[in-house]
Enzyme design. Structure first.
Site, PDB file in Angstrom:
ATOM      1  N   ASP A  33       1.074  -1.437  -0.236  1.00 46.28           N
ATOM      2  CA  ASP A  33       0.235   0.015  -0.454  1.00 46.28           C
ATOM      3  C   ASP A  33       0.748   0.695   0.110  1.00 46.28           C
ATOM      4  O   ASP A  33       1.942   1.556   0.484  1.00 46.28           O
ATOM      5  CB  ASP A  33      -0.639  -0.339   0.679  1.00 46.28           C
ATOM      6  CG  ASP A  33      -1.910   1.485   1.329  1.00 46.28           C
ATOM      7  OD1 ASP A  33      -1.774   2.557   0.897  1.00 46.28           O
ATOM      8  OD2 ASP A  33      -3.245   0.549   1.384  1.00 46.28           O
ATOM      9  N   ILE A  34       0.752   2.269  -0.856  1.00 41.55           N
ATOM     10  CA  ILE A  34       1.751   3.854  -0.568  1.00 41.55           C
ATOM     11  C   ILE A  34       1.493   4.094   0.069  1.00 41.55           C
ATOM     12  O   ILE A  34       2.156   5.793   0.163  1.00 41.55           O
ATOM     13  CB  ILE A  34       1.436   4.444  -2.350  1.00 41.55           C
ATOM     14  CG1 ILE A  34      -0.210   4.358  -2.883  1.00 41.55           C
ATOM     15  CG2 ILE A  34       2.550   3.695  -3.751  1.00 41.55           C
ATOM     16  CD1 ILE A  34      -0.235   5.701  -4.019  1.00 41.55           C
ATOM     17  N   GLN A  96     -14.113   2.914   1.318  1.00 39.15           N
ATOM     18  CA  GLN A  96     -14.054   2.127   0.416  1.00 39.15           C
ATOM     19  C   GLN A  96     -12.821   3.898  -0.253  1.00 39.15           C
ATOM     20  O   GLN A  96     -13.864   4.309  -0.880  1.00 39.15           O
ATOM     21  CB  GLN A  96     -14.005   1.447  -0.250  1.00 39.15           C
ATOM     22  CG  GLN A  96     -14.113   0.863  -1.545  1.00 39.15           C
ATOM     23  CD  GLN A  96     -14.726   0.236  -2.109  1.00 39.15           C
ATOM     24  OE1 GLN A  96     -15.719  -0.307  -1.779  1.00 39.15           O
ATOM     25  NE2 GLN A  96     -13.898  -0.775  -3.719  1.00 39.15           N
ATOM     26  N   HIS A 102     -11.073  -5.488  -3.234  1.00 37.00           N
ATOM     27  CA  HIS A 102      -9.058  -6.058  -1.838  1.00 37.00           C
ATOM     28  C   HIS A 102      -9.269  -5.828  -0.703  1.00 37.00           C
ATOM     29  O   HIS A 102     -10.178  -5.405   0.075  1.00 37.00           O
ATOM     30  CB  HIS A 102      -8.292  -4.251  -2.636  1.00 37.00           C
ATOM     31  CG  HIS A 102      -8.215  -3.193  -1.916  1.00 37.00           C
ATOM     32  ND1 HIS A 102      -9.532  -2.624  -2.610  1.00 37.00           N
ATOM     33  CD2 HIS A 102      -8.894  -2.382  -1.605  1.00 37.00           C
ATOM     34  CE1 HIS A 102      -9.878  -1.032  -2.125  1.00 37.00           C
ATOM     35  NE2 HIS A 102      -8.853  -1.632  -1.054  1.00 37.00           N
ATOM     36  N   PHE A 103      -7.927  -6.710   0.135  1.00 38.09           N
ATOM     37  CA  PHE A 103      -8.619  -6.506   0.993  1.00 38.09           C
ATOM     38  C   PHE A 103      -6.729  -6.294   1.545  1.00 38.09           C
ATOM     39  O   PHE A 103      -6.238  -6.069   0.938  1.00 38.09           O
ATOM     40  CB  PHE A 103      -8.035  -8.816   1.433  1.00 38.09           C
ATOM     41  CG  PHE A 103      -9.534  -9.129   1.411  1.00 38.09           C
ATOM     42  CD1 PHE A 103      -9.480  -9.332  -0.274  1.00 38.09           C
ATOM     43  CD2 PHE A 103      -9.772  -9.261   1.823  1.00 38.09           C
ATOM     44  CE1 PHE A 103     -10.245 -10.413  -0.678  1.00 38.09           C
ATOM     45  CE2 PHE A 103     -11.836 -10.261   1.937  1.00 38.09           C
ATOM     46  CZ  PHE A 103     -11.991 -10.397   0.543  1.00 38.09           C
ATOM     47  N   HIS A 104      -7.191  -5.812   2.534  1.00 39.83           N
ATOM     48  CA  HIS A 104      -5.939  -5.267   3.261  1.00 39.83           C
ATOM     49  C   HIS A 104      -5.194  -5.742   4.572  1.00 39.83           C
ATOM     50  O   HIS A 104      -5.809  -6.202   5.177  1.00 39.83           O
ATOM     51  CB  HIS A 104      -6.340  -3.724   4.427  1.00 39.83           C
ATOM     52  CG  HIS A 104      -6.802  -2.457   3.551  1.00 39.83           C
ATOM     53  ND1 HIS A 104      -6.124  -1.490   2.837  1.00 39.83           N
ATOM     54  CD2 HIS A 104      -8.236  -2.174   3.063  1.00 39.83           C
ATOM     55  CE1 HIS A 104      -6.780  -0.677   2.641  1.00 39.83           C
ATOM     56  NE2 HIS A 104      -8.006  -1.365   2.123  1.00 39.83           N
TER      57      HIS A 104
HETATM   58  P1  5GP Z   1      -9.478   0.925   0.695  1.00 38.01           P
HETATM   59  O1  5GP Z   1      -9.806   2.905   0.751  1.00 38.01           O
HETATM   60  O2  5GP Z   1     -10.713   1.362  -1.239  1.00 38.01           O
HETATM   61  O3  5GP Z   1     -10.470   0.177   1.519  1.00 38.01           O
HETATM   62  O4  5GP Z   1      -8.396   1.192   0.153  1.00 38.01           O
HETATM   63  C1  5GP Z   1      -7.447   1.875  -0.987  1.00 38.01           C
HETATM   64  C2  5GP Z   1      -5.436   1.309  -0.486  1.00 38.01           C
HETATM   65  O5  5GP Z   1      -5.299   1.845  -1.693  1.00 38.01           O
HETATM   66  C3  5GP Z   1      -5.991   2.721   0.900  1.00 38.01           C
HETATM   67  O6  5GP Z   1      -4.866   1.903   1.949  1.00 38.01           O
HETATM   68  C4  5GP Z   1      -4.339   3.788  -0.097  1.00 38.01           C
HETATM   69  O7  5GP Z   1      -3.837   4.132   0.241  1.00 38.01           O
HETATM   70  C5  5GP Z   1      -4.308   2.846  -1.538  1.00 38.01           C
HETATM   71  N1  5GP Z   1      -3.684   3.466  -2.765  1.00 38.01           N
HETATM   72  C6  5GP Z   1      -3.946   4.299  -3.487  1.00 38.01           C
HETATM   73  N2  5GP Z   1      -3.764   4.522  -4.718  1.00 38.01           N
HETATM   74  C7  5GP Z   1      -2.533   3.671  -4.629  1.00 38.01           C
HETATM   75  C8  5GP Z   1      -1.628   2.944  -5.686  1.00 38.01           C
HETATM   76  O8  5GP Z   1      -1.591   3.772  -6.556  1.00 38.01           O
HETATM   77  N3  5GP Z   1      -1.135   1.938  -5.965  1.00 38.01           N
HETATM   78  C9  5GP Z   1      -1.170   1.468  -4.690  1.00 38.01           C
HETATM   79  N4  5GP Z   1       0.247   0.473  -4.039  1.00 38.01           N
HETATM   80  N5  5GP Z   1      -1.670   1.905  -3.157  1.00 38.01           N
HETATM   81  C10 5GP Z   1      -2.746   2.222  -3.733  1.00 38.01           C
END
Ligand code: 5GP
Length: 138
Positions: A33-34, A96, A102-104
């Site tokens: 995660d970035i 989200q 996706h899963f963290h």
């Molecule tokens: P969500 O909020 O959808 O559950 O999580 C999305 C995750 O993707 C976040 O933790 C965010 O930091 C990560 N993320 C967003 N853009 C990118 C990207 O371009 N590359 C990577 N590796 N992670 C990303």
């Protein structure tokens, strides 16, 4: 809502956008995660075009959870932590931010940890964590 083919994870899956990858098979890709909530925060992303868990096929869900399990084990070893959190957000109302399922996997607890998707991490640091996770995956 219809699936957005141009979301950032769709681009990563198609190889149009980079990532620091730790694992890939025919159904799933996993990368750092970035904007991590903890050192070693890893994302497990099914390749199927699905926005939320409800949109994912049963086979896709089964393939993903197997990789989540592997990554939990590897992250605990790699980051030398006794516990890890699995987080999965469904829909923007749940927080989200990327509209592809996706899963963290987050080392330790997210309670009291860094905020979600907020602070960019140093790429070299992420590569170092990825190398440790890849080594732990064996
Ligand atoms: P969500 O909020 O959808 O559950 O999580 C999305 C995750 O993707 C976040 O933790 C965010 O930091 C990560 N993320 C967003 N853009 C990118 C990207 O371009 N590359 C990577 N590796 N992670 C990303």
């Amino acid at each position: 809502m219809s699936y957005d083919n141009e979301n950032i994870f769709a681009k990563i899956i198609r190889g149009e956008f980079g990532c620091i990858k730790v694992y890939e098979d025919d159904h799933v890709i996993a990368f750092m995660d970035i904007m991590p909530q903890a050192d070693g925060h890893t994302l497990i992303v099914p390749k199927e075009a699905a926005e939320t868990l409800s949109d994912l096929s049963d086979d896709g869900a089964a393939a993903a959870i197997k990789v989540v399990k592997k990554i939990v084990g590897a992250v605990k070893v790699a980051m030398d932590v006794p516990a890890a959190t699995v987080m999965q957000l469904n829909g923007s109302e749940a927080g989200q931010t990327v509209p592809h399922i996706h899963f963290h996997v987050i080392p330790g607890s997210i309670l009291g940890g860094k905020p979600h998707a907020r602070e960019m991490a140093d790429q070299e640091l992420l590569k170092g964590f990825a190398d440790k996770i890849i080594a732990a995956l064996g």
